[in-house]
Design an enzyme around this catalytic site. Sequence first.
Site, PDB file in Angstrom:
ATOM      1  N   ARG B 313       0.708  -1.354   0.023  1.00  0.00           N
ATOM      2  CA  ARG B 313      -0.152  -0.055   0.159  1.00  0.00           C
ATOM      3  C   ARG B 313       0.954   1.418  -0.005  1.00  0.00           C
ATOM      4  O   ARG B 313       0.293   2.224  -0.528  1.00  0.00           O
ATOM      5  CB  ARG B 313      -0.804  -0.247   1.084  1.00  0.00           C
ATOM      6  CG  ARG B 313      -2.084   1.212   1.073  1.00  0.00           C
ATOM      7  CD  ARG B 313      -3.331   0.874   2.002  1.00  0.00           C
ATOM      8  NE  ARG B 313      -4.033  -0.088   1.702  1.00  0.00           N
ATOM      9  CZ  ARG B 313      -5.451   0.383   0.924  1.00  0.00           C
ATOM     10  NH1 ARG B 313      -5.673   1.576   0.765  1.00  0.00           N
ATOM     11  NH2 ARG B 313      -6.078  -0.392   0.912  1.00  0.00           N
ATOM     12  N   GLU B 722      -9.357   6.105   7.193  1.00  0.00           N
ATOM     13  CA  GLU B 722      -7.768   6.524   6.957  1.00  0.00           C
ATOM     14  C   GLU B 722      -7.419   7.921   6.447  1.00  0.00           C
ATOM     15  O   GLU B 722      -6.559   8.527   6.702  1.00  0.00           O
ATOM     16  CB  GLU B 722      -7.209   5.409   6.444  1.00  0.00           C
ATOM     17  CG  GLU B 722      -7.248   4.091   7.155  1.00  0.00           C
ATOM     18  CD  GLU B 722      -6.999   2.656   6.050  1.00  0.00           C
ATOM     19  OE1 GLU B 722      -5.973   2.403   6.567  1.00  0.00           O
ATOM     20  OE2 GLU B 722      -7.747   2.696   5.305  1.00  0.00           O
TER      21      GLU B 722
END
Lengths: 263, 773
Positions: B313, B722
Amino acid sequence: MYAFEFVKPKTVEEAVAALREGEAKVLAGGQTLIPTLKQRLAAPEKLVSLAGVEGLRGIRTGDGVVEIGAGTTHAVIARELAGAVPALAALAGDIGDPAVRNRGTIGGSLANNDPSADWPAAVLGLGATVVTDRREIAADDFFQGLFTTALEEDEIITAVRFPMPKTAAYAKFDQPASRFALVGVFVARLDGNVRVAVTGASENGVFRWQAAEAALGADFAPAAVEALAPPPAEEMISDLHGAGDYRAHLVKVMTKRAVAACG
Amino acid sequence: MTVAVHKPHPHDSAPLHVSGKARYTDDIPAPAGTLHLAFGLSPAARGRIRRLDLAPVRAAEGVVAVLGADDLPRPVDLSPAHAGDEPLLATGTVHYLGQPLFLVVATSHLAARRAARLAGIDIAGEKPVLTIDDAIAAGTDLEPPLEWRKGDAEAAIAAAPHRVRGRIEVGGQEHFYLEGHAALALPLEDGGMEIHASTQHPTEIQHKVAEALGLPMSWVRVSVRRMGGGFGGKESQGSALAVACAIAAWKTGRPCRMRYDRDDDMIITGKRHEIRIDYEAGFDADGRLLGVRFAHFLRCGWSTDLSLPVADRAMLHADNAYHLPHVTIRSRRLRTNTQSNTAFRGFGGPQGMMGIERVIQHVAATLGKDPLEVRRVNLYRPMAAVAAGEAAQTTPYGQPVEDSIIDALVDRLAREARYAERRAAIARWNAGSPVIKRGIALTPVKFGISFTLTHLNQAGALVHLYQDGSIRINHGGTEMGQGLNMKVAQVAAEAFSVPVEAVRITTTDTARVPNTSATAASSGSDLNGMAVKAACETIRARLTRFLAERHQCPEEVVRFSEGRVHVGTNVLTLAEAARAAHEARISLSSTGFYATPKIHWDRTRGQGRPFFYFAYGAAVSEVAIDPLTGETRILRVDVLHDVGRSLNPAIDIGQIEGGFVQGAGWLTMEELAWDERGRLLTHAPSTYKIPVASDRPRIFNVALWDGENREPTIYRSKAVGEPPFMLAISVHQAIAEAVAAAAGVPFVALDAPATPERIALAVRNARAGENAP
Ligand SMILES: Cc1cc2nc3c(=O)[nH]c(=O)nc-3n(C[C@H](O)[C@H](O)[C@H](O)COP(=O)(O)OP(=O)(O)OC[C@H]3O[C@@H](n4cnc5c(N)ncnc54)[C@H](O)[C@@H]3O)c2cc1C
């Protein structure tokens, strides 16, 4: 915790007598001692509480002197000295958090002589006198390195006597997590001389920065400090909160700030 | 008009939180005879266990049992990746200081902790691999380096008129959830096990407990009412406690509970991955990026854990919001003898973005431009242009960016926050300020929404409509303070057109909703909201069919609206409709299921569409620094953030504020330190500083972008957990601007966290001309 004897004498004499029997330790606010016991860094057989001892608490001012009983809490000092000696009140008011200030005492802080504690800077910076059950100790003789003082095993601090300064100020750079002093500098102008005491920075505990005292004695202005080299970085504490050269640099910056705050 | 969604309902547990009544795992009253557990921890970071003398531990007061690795019913691997490198208790060798060696079962928490210190431990120590440099030297890669390429970065850089290269180092971060890890295991009469745990991933706990006990998963039930914060730290790392409790309960036949003391929690559990990024970029006179190369080095800690997808990621966000025509991203995942780094809000994304944002700052300084100008020329092509027929630009991993609103969002934020005026005013102010310097920066965020492991993008729900019209919902998501339960309740209320108070929210329970994914990747309301909606719609369709039949009218005239069920001109309450349906023997309970469409991903090739959509946002931060001490203040922050059509603006704004402050903590004050033996020195709030209320920006304006998700997500909202974390990169960039101003240079390579010490030294070094990294 573990088992220990707990006594609560009424007078200083009784307290000293109790300290002489067995392995005993004085308990004041307990803000340092209780955690130390919990971590097993000390295991005295007996705790001698000063909570019931008469005459250890309170502040008296007069004749150019401020005398603070050893059992006086930081909170009381912060409140009561705000008018008379703002530098001491501000220092006391910036120790720890309200719980610590309402329990912790000036006497406990001095006897402990933590290298990052605030009171040692004020006592050394003002050239105060530490009064005990048996004698008077000049600040310059009292502090003897990390967690070490001139006190004997069975000696009790009863009061601290500060001379009233012309001006004084304390500049503290917090270690942000614990709010102890990463570097704290106490600057005082007294009759005829200037004193500069530094806490938090040195491997040997609180110290006087004599080069700054001389420079400020000649010219009491931040610019006088600017010209100085900082104290030697290799004598400063180097740890996770700051390298030695950063601390040395801060000593200079905080000294200038304290001088500026003296007005 | 909606009745429940798109409204600012307060968090359902808010009154319980503030009055102290909210019950966390360790507050659950335990039956008499419950035993308490503690781990005995390794005093060395690396080596072979020569001797482990547990006799003094067994002899200690209150101790009921002591288990070493050999006393477990079968070997237990806690690895969420099934990597086989995460034994519950050390087996022969130790891999970090703090690794659990043995388990103490005692009559009280204190007795267990005390006894845990009494073991005779003799470890033949080896030199630990602690830092990224150590790990590079030792070649401790968890897997071969992964490299993704788009175009020919090397050639593009070589041909570019301008080039920069450099390095940024970014520290890790402790989760510091206010509630530490905790678990409680209750053995059942038939050998089954009931677990309460503070976990973001009940199904994983169920799986690991079943495996450890040799039971089918159906014999293990895991429930979670709420957590006092998770932030990713409770995605994988709760297994140790729950499995330990289950094994001890199975051995003793008594309930067992365990909680980590704060110091133990910090010493045992993993944190955000520290990263080093080396970069090289070629660009034109406008600052347009022609070719970029990144090399990532992540400190993973002792076990595989979630490090591979975290590192992936980071690569997936190496572009942030910028189109990179030619790019190479290489990533090394390095095993070290430290805590096993794990998921943490953003899951590597924030680390990846720090690289490209640094590149932009470096490029802007090289060209003497406002970094915002350089940002603007590189932003992805807008959604409107794509809709008008221009080709969508692709990410480094080949996903077309079809939904970008970042250009318009940045423009609006820059205008509303008066970025240009303030930047000019700050330059003037700095010129006249001898000591204090200010800096301002605007940074964008584009964050990909979906788990990159495609099969995790599914969720289930179970909804009951009772005959009095009240509704109870169950879903697979866990509540950790983020407001998931309220959002999902709003979805259910909307489906039946009743006030949200009519919907009862329950504990997450693997016996009610099975095979769940972790509540992670910001996906909680996207996935569980859709699953609950599907379940509600099934029930509603049954009611509709029934009412239409009963009233002899077409189904189209049955409407649920404004708290009532309308059947033509007849108006019923939901209770009346439910009772009638029940009496007609219609089922009022249904499951629901959702699987995210469109996504596919090949991680080794770095190709596919890993994300259903992107969430966008931007922040302008203004800071002041004192270069003498390095102190900083965040003076003002303006945020404009895209949550699509917000399910709940109050909760979303709360998530944005909290995420921002946590991100600012990561980049400015939170600093982890280990000694040369591998001992974590920052294992308590007295040594590790997290931001508190007084550290928040003095002026903090948060606004929501007025738009809707292009994809058909739950009520066209977007995930919010997030993405806002990364808005805080603007703080770091603003500090770097102020540092450069203080040093009188165009650019300073500032690492993170930008602590006072690092800032003061950066100024000093830059003044002395030691700027090159
Ligand atoms: C969370 C926290 C934050 C803190 N932050 C700061 C800070 O920012 N700055 C700072 O300076 N301090 C700080 N402290 C320490 C605090 O000031 C303590 O109160 C102080 O160090 C000890 O005082 P006490 O009265 O609690 O002493 P105690 O803990 O009772 O005793 C400390 C030691 O002194 C001895 N002693 C106590 N009184 C006497 C006496 N009259 N004569 C002889 N010996 C005596 C005891 O035997 C013991 O060895 C902090 C403490 C805590 C817990």
